[in-house]
Design a protein around this motif. Structure first.
Motif, PDB file in Angstrom:
ATOM      1  N   ILE A 163       0.868  -1.187   0.000  1.00  0.00           N
ATOM      2  CA  ILE A 163       0.000   0.000   0.000  1.00  0.00           C
ATOM      3  C   ILE A 163       0.901   1.232   0.000  1.00  0.00           C
ATOM      4  O   ILE A 163       1.651   1.453   0.944  1.00  0.00           O
ATOM      5  CB  ILE A 163      -0.965   0.030   1.202  1.00  0.00           C
ATOM      6  N   GLY A 164       0.838   2.011  -1.083  1.00  0.00           N
ATOM      7  CA  GLY A 164       1.717   3.177  -1.274  1.00  0.00           C
ATOM      8  C   GLY A 164       2.616   2.930  -2.475  1.00  0.00           C
ATOM      9  O   GLY A 164       3.104   1.812  -2.668  1.00  0.00           O
ATOM     10  N   SER A 166       5.268   5.292  -3.476  1.00  0.00           N
ATOM     11  CA  SER A 166       6.295   6.338  -3.532  1.00  0.00           C
ATOM     12  C   SER A 166       7.555   5.776  -4.189  1.00  0.00           C
ATOM     13  O   SER A 166       7.771   4.556  -4.225  1.00  0.00           O
ATOM     14  CB  SER A 166       6.616   6.856  -2.133  1.00  0.00           C
ATOM     15  N   ILE A 168      10.537   6.085  -3.035  1.00  0.00           N
ATOM     16  CA  ILE A 168      11.542   5.589  -2.082  1.00  0.00           C
ATOM     17  C   ILE A 168      11.089   4.341  -1.332  1.00  0.00           C
ATOM     18  O   ILE A 168      11.919   3.598  -0.828  1.00  0.00           O
ATOM     19  CB  ILE A 168      12.051   6.672  -1.100  1.00  0.00           C
ATOM     20  N   VAL A 169       9.779   4.113  -1.243  1.00  0.00           N
ATOM     21  CA  VAL A 169       9.329   2.907  -0.528  1.00  0.00           C
ATOM     22  C   VAL A 169       8.475   1.998  -1.432  1.00  0.00           C
ATOM     23  O   VAL A 169       8.899   0.904  -1.814  1.00  0.00           O
ATOM     24  CB  VAL A 169       8.551   3.239   0.774  1.00  0.00           C
ATOM     25  N   HIS A 188      -2.719   2.179  -3.981  1.00  0.00           N
ATOM     26  CA  HIS A 188      -2.448   3.598  -3.720  1.00  0.00           C
ATOM     27  C   HIS A 188      -3.752   4.314  -3.420  1.00  0.00           C
ATOM     28  O   HIS A 188      -4.810   3.658  -3.283  1.00  0.00           O
ATOM     29  CB  HIS A 188      -1.724   4.188  -4.939  1.00  0.00           C
ATOM     30  N   SER A 189      -3.677   5.644  -3.366  1.00  0.00           N
ATOM     31  CA  SER A 189      -4.847   6.417  -2.932  1.00  0.00           C
ATOM     32  C   SER A 189      -6.040   6.307  -3.891  1.00  0.00           C
ATOM     33  O   SER A 189      -7.160   6.617  -3.513  1.00  0.00           O
ATOM     34  CB  SER A 189      -4.458   7.880  -2.738  1.00  0.00           C
ATOM     35  N   LEU A 194      -9.863  -0.854  -1.420  1.00  0.00           N
ATOM     36  CA  LEU A 194      -8.554  -1.197  -0.858  1.00  0.00           C
ATOM     37  C   LEU A 194      -8.656  -2.302   0.193  1.00  0.00           C
ATOM     38  O   LEU A 194      -7.789  -3.185   0.261  1.00  0.00           O
ATOM     39  CB  LEU A 194      -7.919   0.064  -0.247  1.00  0.00           C
ATOM     40  N   GLY A 209       1.684   6.822   5.103  1.00  0.00           N
ATOM     41  CA  GLY A 209       1.854   8.131   5.747  1.00  0.00           C
ATOM     42  C   GLY A 209       0.577   8.621   6.410  1.00  0.00           C
ATOM     43  O   GLY A 209       0.357   9.818   6.519  1.00  0.00           O
ATOM     44  N   LYS A 210      -0.307   7.678   6.864  1.00  0.00           N
ATOM     45  CA  LYS A 210      -1.556   8.042   7.558  1.00  0.00           C
ATOM     46  C   LYS A 210      -1.609   7.251   8.878  1.00  0.00           C
ATOM     47  O   LYS A 210      -1.750   6.023   8.849  1.00  0.00           O
ATOM     48  CB  LYS A 210      -2.778   7.672   6.704  1.00  0.00           C
ATOM     49  N   MET A 213      -4.078   4.004   9.940  1.00  0.00           N
ATOM     50  CA  MET A 213      -5.195   3.845   8.994  1.00  0.00           C
ATOM     51  C   MET A 213      -5.596   2.371   8.810  1.00  0.00           C
ATOM     52  O   MET A 213      -6.758   2.059   8.600  1.00  0.00           O
ATOM     53  CB  MET A 213      -4.806   4.460   7.641  1.00  0.00           C
ATOM     54  N   ILE A 230       5.678   6.158  10.122  1.00  0.00           N
ATOM     55  CA  ILE A 230       6.163   6.625  11.421  1.00  0.00           C
ATOM     56  C   ILE A 230       5.598   8.013  11.698  1.00  0.00           C
ATOM     57  O   ILE A 230       5.744   8.916  10.884  1.00  0.00           O
ATOM     58  CB  ILE A 230       7.707   6.529  11.539  1.00  0.00           C
ATOM     59  N   ASP A 241       1.474   3.415  10.394  1.00  0.00           N
ATOM     60  CA  ASP A 241       0.289   3.519   9.536  1.00  0.00           C
ATOM     61  C   ASP A 241      -0.729   2.436   9.889  1.00  0.00           C
ATOM     62  O   ASP A 241      -1.847   2.437   9.389  1.00  0.00           O
ATOM     63  CB  ASP A 241       0.699   3.326   8.061  1.00  0.00           C
ATOM     64  N   GLY A 262      11.976   1.007  11.036  1.00  0.00           N
ATOM     65  CA  GLY A 262      12.817   2.196  11.221  1.00  0.00           C
ATOM     66  C   GLY A 262      14.310   1.908  11.334  1.00  0.00           C
ATOM     67  O   GLY A 262      15.100   2.419  10.540  1.00  0.00           O
TER      68      GLY A 262
HETATM   69  P1  NAD Z   1       4.563   9.249   0.366  1.00  0.00           P
HETATM   70  O1  NAD Z   1       3.685  10.301   0.968  1.00  0.00           O
HETATM   71  O2  NAD Z   1       5.597   9.619  -0.628  1.00  0.00           O
HETATM   72  O3  NAD Z   1       3.627   8.157  -0.323  1.00  0.00           O
HETATM   73  C1  NAD Z   1       2.449   7.709   0.270  1.00  0.00           C
HETATM   74  C2  NAD Z   1       1.749   6.754  -0.662  1.00  0.00           C
HETATM   75  O4  NAD Z   1       0.579   6.290  -0.006  1.00  0.00           O
HETATM   76  C3  NAD Z   1       1.322   7.366  -1.978  1.00  0.00           C
HETATM   77  O5  NAD Z   1       1.773   6.551  -3.030  1.00  0.00           O
HETATM   78  C4  NAD Z   1      -0.211   7.378  -1.938  1.00  0.00           C
HETATM   79  O6  NAD Z   1      -0.800   7.015  -3.177  1.00  0.00           O
HETATM   80  C5  NAD Z   1      -0.514   6.329  -0.889  1.00  0.00           C
HETATM   81  N1  NAD Z   1      -1.707   6.705  -0.137  1.00  0.00           N
HETATM   82  C6  NAD Z   1      -1.962   7.863   0.487  1.00  0.00           C
HETATM   83  N2  NAD Z   1      -3.193   7.823   1.053  1.00  0.00           N
HETATM   84  C7  NAD Z   1      -3.712   6.621   0.774  1.00  0.00           C
HETATM   85  C8  NAD Z   1      -4.928   6.001   1.074  1.00  0.00           C
HETATM   86  N3  NAD Z   1      -5.888   6.604   1.769  1.00  0.00           N
HETATM   87  N4  NAD Z   1      -5.125   4.739   0.632  1.00  0.00           N
HETATM   88  C9  NAD Z   1      -4.173   4.121  -0.101  1.00  0.00           C
HETATM   89  N5  NAD Z   1      -2.976   4.653  -0.394  1.00  0.00           N
HETATM   90  C10 NAD Z   1      -2.768   5.890   0.024  1.00  0.00           C
HETATM   91  O7  NAD Z   1       5.157   8.455   1.602  1.00  0.00           O
HETATM   92  P2  NAD Z   1       6.471   7.517   1.755  1.00  0.00           P
HETATM   93  O8  NAD Z   1       7.674   8.332   1.605  1.00  0.00           O
HETATM   94  O9  NAD Z   1       6.313   6.269   0.955  1.00  0.00           O
HETATM   95  O10 NAD Z   1       6.326   7.148   3.304  1.00  0.00           O
HETATM   96  C11 NAD Z   1       5.204   6.453   3.824  1.00  0.00           C
HETATM   97  C12 NAD Z   1       5.321   6.412   5.335  1.00  0.00           C
HETATM   98  O11 NAD Z   1       6.510   5.706   5.674  1.00  0.00           O
HETATM   99  C13 NAD Z   1       5.448   7.769   6.024  1.00  0.00           C
HETATM  100  O12 NAD Z   1       4.789   7.693   7.292  1.00  0.00           O
HETATM  101  C14 NAD Z   1       6.937   7.944   6.224  1.00  0.00           C
HETATM  102  O13 NAD Z   1       7.225   8.765   7.318  1.00  0.00           O
HETATM  103  C15 NAD Z   1       7.344   6.523   6.482  1.00  0.00           C
HETATM  104  N6  NAD Z   1       8.733   6.205   6.122  1.00  0.00           N
HETATM  105  C16 NAD Z   1       9.474   5.521   7.048  1.00  0.00           C
HETATM  106  C17 NAD Z   1      10.763   5.140   6.755  1.00  0.00           C
HETATM  107  C18 NAD Z   1      11.529   4.361   7.761  1.00  0.00           C
HETATM  108  O14 NAD Z   1      12.742   4.307   7.698  1.00  0.00           O
HETATM  109  N7  NAD Z   1      10.856   3.704   8.689  1.00  0.00           N
HETATM  110  C19 NAD Z   1      11.341   5.473   5.528  1.00  0.00           C
HETATM  111  C20 NAD Z   1      10.569   6.149   4.583  1.00  0.00           C
HETATM  112  C21 NAD Z   1       9.250   6.494   4.895  1.00  0.00           C
END
Ligand code: NAD
Length: 278
Positions: A163-164, A166, A168-169, A188-189, A194, A209-210, A213, A230, A241, A262
């Motif tokens: 789910i997501g 991005s 980087i992840v 994704h969103s 979902l 990032g919610k 959720m 986180i 999340d 983390g």
């Molecule tokens: P991002 O905001 O770049 O991406 C979020 C993704 O979630 C998007 O692709 C979006 O489409 C999807 N999304 C948003 N709302 C949604 C919903 N309601 N339903 C389904 N999908 C939804 O975030 P990111 O950089 O991938 O990071 C995600 C989380 O992970 C954040 O909380 C960030 O702080 C955390 N993070 C932690 C580490 C770590 O080392 N632990 C590293 C990177 C990111």
């Protein structure tokens, strides 16, 4: 009863393995050096950079710190990167994100030599990951693969839902699960229903990032749940999340926040620095 996947323990095992390897490399006359660039003094970035330097010191990786003012121009930053690209003593280059508004992140990421791209964000690194060639992999998803493998959780043939999406992840995570022969769905969103899609998952990776959720309505009985999120809530406590207490009774294994994904990110960054020399 869910197994709690202990990222703190697994990351410290990885760091200890790397420490041994770095000292063997040193005995062979090879030093590992990471250049860390921070532009401006965003407090969160200062904490992250500090943690990276600490990990380098523990493992025996030399870290070179470049602290630039937040008025630094893109041109100045690119010149520094260019100099570090050419420096044979520097094995890895890391530019702490986010950058001030006058600097385009994409230009900076692309300026780093793919051979020193320890964050794994360069388009060449991403391309290598997609076609299954050796190269640097984004640290958080690489850490999640280690968490699964070292917890003896089989990926091959499993329904994996990420789910997501991005850069980087979510996206590199999906590619890595595919490389491990998982059957991968990226959501994704804009994903319709979902809950139903997530409930198919044997392995559910959540990077939205919610805060909290994902509750029991998204999780299949016996699923492995990996929480990347986180967040700090109003009373100063960290959460992910995933609504941990709510899904815990359903899972076969789960990562806590803090102490799950983390700590793995820095461990894998250190691994990438050593990989640059290997
Ligand atoms: P991002 O905001 O770049 O991406 C979020 C993704 O979630 C998007 O692709 C979006 O489409 C999807 N999304 C948003 N709302 C949604 C919903 N309601 N339903 C389904 N999908 C939804 O975030 P990111 O950089 O991938 O990071 C995600 C989380 O992970 C954040 O909380 C960030 O702080 C955390 N993070 C932690 C580490 C770590 O080392 N632990 C590293 C990177 C990111």
């Amino acid at each position: 009863m869910a197994k709690i996947i202990d990222g703190k323990l697994i990351s410290s095992q990885i760091k200890d393995e790397l420490k041994k390897e770095v000292s063997a490399l040193k005995a062979d006359g090879k030093n590992v050096t990471l250049a860390v660039i921070q532009v401006g003094n965003d407090p969160a970035s200062t904490v992250y950079v500090g943690n990276k330097k600490k990990a380098c010191a523990y493992i025996g990786i030399e870290s070179q710190a470049y602290e630039l003012p937040d008025t630094t121009s893109e041109e100045e930053l690119l010149q520094l990167i260019n100099r570090l690209n050419q420096d044979p003593h520097v094995n890895g280059i890391l530019v702490q994100l986010p950058l001030p508004g006058q600097i385009h992140e994409a230009n900076v990421i692309q300026a780093i030599s793919p051979d020193k791209d320890v964050d794994g964000f360069h388009p060449v690194s991403v391309g290598r990951l997609c076609i299954g060639e050796k190269g640097f992999v984004s640290c958080t998803p690489a850490g999640i693969i280690q968490l699964l493998k070292r917890s003896e959780i089989e990926i091959a043939g499993k329904e994996c839902v990420v789910i997501g999406r991005s850069n980087i992840v979510g996206k590199p995570m999906s590619m890595l699960l595919l490389r491990e022969n998982g059957t991968v769905t990226i959501t994704h969103s804009k994903t319709k229903d979902l809950k139903a899609v997530a409930k198919r998952a044997d392995i559910l990776i959540v990077a939205i990032g919610k805060p909290k959720m994902i509750d029991h309505e998204y999780v299949k009985d016996g699923a492995v749940v990996i929480d990347v999120g986180i967040h700090r809530n109003d009373d100063g406590k960290l959460c992910g999340d995933v609504d941990y207490e709510d899904v815990f009774p359903l899972c076969s294994a789960i990562t806590p926040v803090p102490g799950g994904v983390g700590p793995m990110t820095i461990a894998m960054l250190m691994n990438n620095c050593v990989e640059a020399v290997r």
